[in-house]
Design a protein around this motif. Sequence first.
Motif, short mmCIF file in Angstrom:
data_model
loop_
_atom_site.label_atom_id
_atom_site.label_comp_id
_atom_site.label_asym_id
_atom_site.label_seq_id
_atom_site.Cartn_x
_atom_site.Cartn_y
_atom_site.Cartn_z
N GLU A 54 0.90 -10.31 -6.53
CA GLU A 54 0.62 -11.44 -7.34
C GLU A 54 0.85 -11.42 -8.70
OE1 GLU A 54 -3.77 -12.00 -7.37
OE2 GLU A 54 -3.75 -11.95 -5.16
N ILE A 55 1.31 -12.82 -9.27
CA ILE A 55 1.71 -12.74 -10.54
C ILE A 55 0.48 -12.55 -11.48
CG2 ILE A 55 2.44 -14.39 -12.42
CD1 ILE A 55 4.00 -15.96 -10.31
N SER A 56 0.67 -11.74 -12.48
CA SER A 56 -0.47 -11.51 -13.33
C SER A 56 0.06 -10.71 -14.62
CB SER A 56 -1.21 -10.04 -12.73
OG SER A 56 -0.38 -8.79 -12.59
N GLY A 57 -0.31 -11.63 -15.72
CA GLY A 57 0.00 -11.14 -17.15
C GLY A 57 1.80 -11.47 -17.27
N PHE A 58 2.06 -11.17 -18.43
CA PHE A 58 3.51 -11.38 -19.13
C PHE A 58 4.19 -10.15 -18.89
CE2 PHE A 58 6.82 -11.86 -22.29
CZ PHE A 58 7.37 -13.35 -21.79
N ASN A 59 5.06 -9.92 -17.81
CA ASN A 59 5.73 -8.74 -17.44
C ASN A 59 7.06 -9.33 -16.80
OD1 ASN A 59 5.26 -9.02 -14.72
ND2 ASN A 59 3.25 -7.79 -15.38
N ILE A 60 8.09 -8.21 -16.55
CA ILE A 60 9.20 -8.44 -15.90
C ILE A 60 9.15 -9.13 -14.51
CG2 ILE A 60 9.85 -6.23 -15.23
CD1 ILE A 60 12.28 -8.55 -16.94
N LYS A 61 8.31 -8.52 -13.79
CA LYS A 61 8.02 -9.00 -12.32
C LYS A 61 7.55 -10.41 -12.51
CE LYS A 61 5.19 -7.99 -8.30
NZ LYS A 61 4.13 -7.36 -7.83
N THR A 62 6.65 -10.71 -13.35
CA THR A 62 6.25 -12.12 -13.51
C THR A 62 7.42 -13.12 -13.65
OG1 THR A 62 4.10 -11.52 -14.02
CG2 THR A 62 4.70 -13.73 -14.48
N LEU A 63 8.04 -12.59 -14.76
CA LEU A 63 9.28 -13.49 -15.05
C LEU A 63 10.40 -13.64 -14.21
CD1 LEU A 63 10.13 -15.07 -17.59
CD2 LEU A 63 11.38 -12.97 -18.38
N LEU A 64 10.67 -12.59 -13.32
CA LEU A 64 11.70 -12.66 -12.37
C LEU A 64 11.18 -13.51 -11.08
CD1 LEU A 64 13.04 -8.95 -12.23
CD2 LEU A 64 14.12 -11.17 -12.96
N THR A 65 9.83 -13.41 -10.89
CA THR A 65 9.23 -14.19 -9.81
C THR A 65 9.40 -15.84 -10.16
OG1 THR A 65 7.91 -12.27 -9.05
CG2 THR A 65 7.18 -14.61 -8.25
N ALA A 66 9.07 -15.98 -11.31
CA ALA A 66 8.84 -17.34 -12.01
C ALA A 66 10.39 -18.00 -11.88
CB ALA A 66 8.21 -17.45 -13.00
N THR A 67 11.24 -16.97 -12.22
CA THR A 67 12.55 -17.59 -12.32
C THR A 67 13.12 -17.91 -10.93
OG1 THR A 67 12.87 -16.35 -14.34
CG2 THR A 67 14.87 -16.98 -13.02
N LEU A 68 13.03 -17.13 -10.13
CA LEU A 68 13.46 -17.12 -8.68
C LEU A 68 12.90 -18.28 -8.08
CD1 LEU A 68 15.00 -16.21 -6.03
CD2 LEU A 68 12.90 -14.95 -5.55
N GLY A 69 11.48 -18.61 -8.25
CA GLY A 69 10.85 -19.92 -7.87
C GLY A 69 11.39 -21.13 -8.43
N ALA A 70 11.59 -21.02 -9.69
CA ALA A 70 12.22 -22.20 -10.46
C ALA A 70 13.90 -22.56 -9.94
CB ALA A 70 12.58 -22.10 -11.97
N VAL A 71 14.74 -21.49 -9.73
CA VAL A 71 15.75 -21.53 -9.14
C VAL A 71 15.54 -22.22 -7.70
CG1 VAL A 71 17.75 -20.20 -7.93
CG2 VAL A 71 16.78 -19.73 -10.35
N ILE A 72 14.96 -21.97 -6.84
CA ILE A 72 14.58 -22.42 -5.61
C ILE A 72 14.15 -23.92 -5.75
CG2 ILE A 72 13.00 -22.43 -3.49
CD1 ILE A 72 12.76 -19.25 -3.89
N LEU A 73 13.30 -24.33 -6.43
CA LEU A 73 13.14 -25.55 -7.08
C LEU A 73 14.29 -26.32 -7.30
CD1 LEU A 73 10.69 -27.49 -7.28
CD2 LEU A 73 10.60 -26.61 -9.69
N LEU A 74 15.03 -25.83 -8.35
CA LEU A 74 16.19 -26.85 -8.49
C LEU A 74 17.34 -26.87 -7.59
CD1 LEU A 74 16.81 -25.12 -12.09
CD2 LEU A 74 16.19 -27.39 -11.54
N VAL A 75 17.36 -25.85 -6.60
CA VAL A 75 18.16 -25.99 -5.39
C VAL A 75 17.65 -27.03 -4.45
CG1 VAL A 75 19.02 -24.88 -3.27
CG2 VAL A 75 19.08 -23.84 -5.50
N LEU A 76 16.31 -27.09 -4.26
CA LEU A 76 15.86 -28.31 -3.45
C LEU A 76 15.95 -29.59 -4.16
CD1 LEU A 76 12.33 -26.40 -2.43
CD2 LEU A 76 14.36 -27.07 -0.99
N GLN A 77 15.88 -29.45 -5.60
CA GLN A 77 15.98 -30.93 -6.20
C GLN A 77 17.27 -31.51 -5.77
OE1 GLN A 77 17.16 -30.88 -9.86
NE2 GLN A 77 16.74 -33.04 -10.25
#
Length: 83
Positions: A54-77
Amino acid sequence: MGILTWIVVGLIAGLLARAIIPAARGAGIIMTIVIGIVGAILGGYVGSLLGFGEISGFNIKTLLTATLGAVILLVLQRMFAKK
């Protein structure tokens, strides 16, 4: 995570995603934050389904997961946007 952490992660993830997949030129900082936050939610959901945790706290794993999700979102858009 608190709301301020979501906003900061959203802003950073949105900026990174827009650097990878350039979005519409008129999108401002608020839209970048929204893309990042929604991307974090999407990335966290997909990551938890695939067993990455899961995403928990402000760390590199959270940032990478969020960035990957945002990239997927932009590709879908881009796929569904009218040209």
